[in-house]
Design a protein around this motif. Structure first.
Motif, PDB file in Angstrom:
ATOM      1  N   LEU A 239       0.855  -1.182   0.000  1.00 39.67           N
ATOM      2  CA  LEU A 239       0.000   0.000   0.000  1.00 39.67           C
ATOM      3  C   LEU A 239       0.891   1.232   0.000  1.00 39.67           C
ATOM      4  O   LEU A 239       1.841   1.310   0.780  1.00 39.67           O
ATOM      5  N   VAL A 240       0.560   2.189  -0.839  1.00 40.39           N
ATOM      6  CA  VAL A 240       1.340   3.416  -0.911  1.00 40.39           C
ATOM      7  C   VAL A 240       0.398   4.606  -0.927  1.00 40.39           C
ATOM      8  O   VAL A 240      -0.430   4.731  -1.844  1.00 40.39           O
ATOM      9  N   GLU A 241       0.543   5.474   0.063  1.00 41.69           N
ATOM     10  CA  GLU A 241      -0.289   6.665   0.164  1.00 41.69           C
ATOM     11  C   GLU A 241       0.355   7.835  -0.574  1.00 41.69           C
ATOM     12  O   GLU A 241       1.582   7.901  -0.723  1.00 41.69           O
ATOM     13  N   SER A 242      -0.487   8.762  -0.989  1.00 42.07           N
ATOM     14  CA  SER A 242      -0.016  10.011  -1.579  1.00 42.07           C
ATOM     15  C   SER A 242      -1.069  11.076  -1.353  1.00 42.07           C
ATOM     16  O   SER A 242      -2.210  10.767  -0.981  1.00 42.07           O
ATOM     17  N   GLY A 243      -0.684  12.326  -1.583  1.00 40.55           N
ATOM     18  CA  GLY A 243      -1.643  13.421  -1.502  1.00 40.55           C
ATOM     19  C   GLY A 243      -1.574  14.258  -0.246  1.00 40.55           C
ATOM     20  O   GLY A 243      -2.307  15.238  -0.117  1.00 40.55           O
TER      21      GLY A 243
ATOM     22  N   PRO B 219       3.156   3.242   4.376  1.00 42.21           N
ATOM     23  CA  PRO B 219       4.146   3.978   5.159  1.00 42.21           C
ATOM     24  C   PRO B 219       3.625   5.293   5.721  1.00 42.21           C
ATOM     25  O   PRO B 219       4.236   5.871   6.623  1.00 42.21           O
ATOM     26  N   GLY B 220       2.503   5.783   5.177  1.00 34.85           N
ATOM     27  CA  GLY B 220       1.909   7.005   5.691  1.00 34.85           C
ATOM     28  C   GLY B 220       2.228   8.231   4.853  1.00 34.85           C
ATOM     29  O   GLY B 220       3.207   8.272   4.117  1.00 34.85           O
ATOM     30  N   THR B 221       1.345   9.232   4.981  1.00 36.24           N
ATOM     31  CA  THR B 221       1.551  10.525   4.337  1.00 36.24           C
ATOM     32  C   THR B 221       1.162  11.608   5.346  1.00 36.24           C
ATOM     33  O   THR B 221       0.138  11.495   6.026  1.00 36.24           O
TER      34      THR B 221
END
Length: 124
Positions: free
Chosen positions: A2-6, A117-119
């Protein structure tokens, strides 16, 4: 994976739209959630979307974000979103996307096996 963005910095009252792209998993099998960790390490469940119920799934929210945040999922893109409006300084936190292979809606952290990993979101 899972990869967060924004994430980013925004003034109070502003908006951000977080995305979480999933790979290496059968996305439709998973309930997807957003969680956050505030400065000082307090953790909070934010929103979840369960794939049952037809359409775009069934969503549910923590009371602190109801009416301001909207979670949605696009199963064709293996992506879950968190639209955050009317942001407040107390929304400042690291935001994490997570996945739980469960057949019911839940925001219980212990059910979520996979985490991004979080954003960082900062509201001033």
């Amino acid at each position: 994976q899972l990869v967060e963005s924004g994430g980013g910095s925004v003034q109070a009252g502003g908006s951000l739209n977080l995305s979480c792209a999933a790979s290496g998993m059968t996305f439709t099998y998973f309930c997807m959630g957003w969680f956050r960790r505030h400065p000082g390490n307090a953790s909070e469940s934010v929103a979840g979307v369960y794939n049952g119920g037809g359409g775009g799934g069934t969503s549910y929210y923590a009371d602190s974000v109801k009416g301001r945040f909207t979670i949605s999922r696009d199963n064709a893109k293996n992506t879950v979103y968190l639209q955050m409006n009317s942001l407040r300084p107390e929304d400042t936190a690291m935001y994490y996307c997570a996945a739980a292979r469960i057949g019911f809606p839940s925001l219980a952290r212990y059910l979520y096996n996979y985490w991004g990993p979080g954003t960082q979101v900062t509201v001033s």
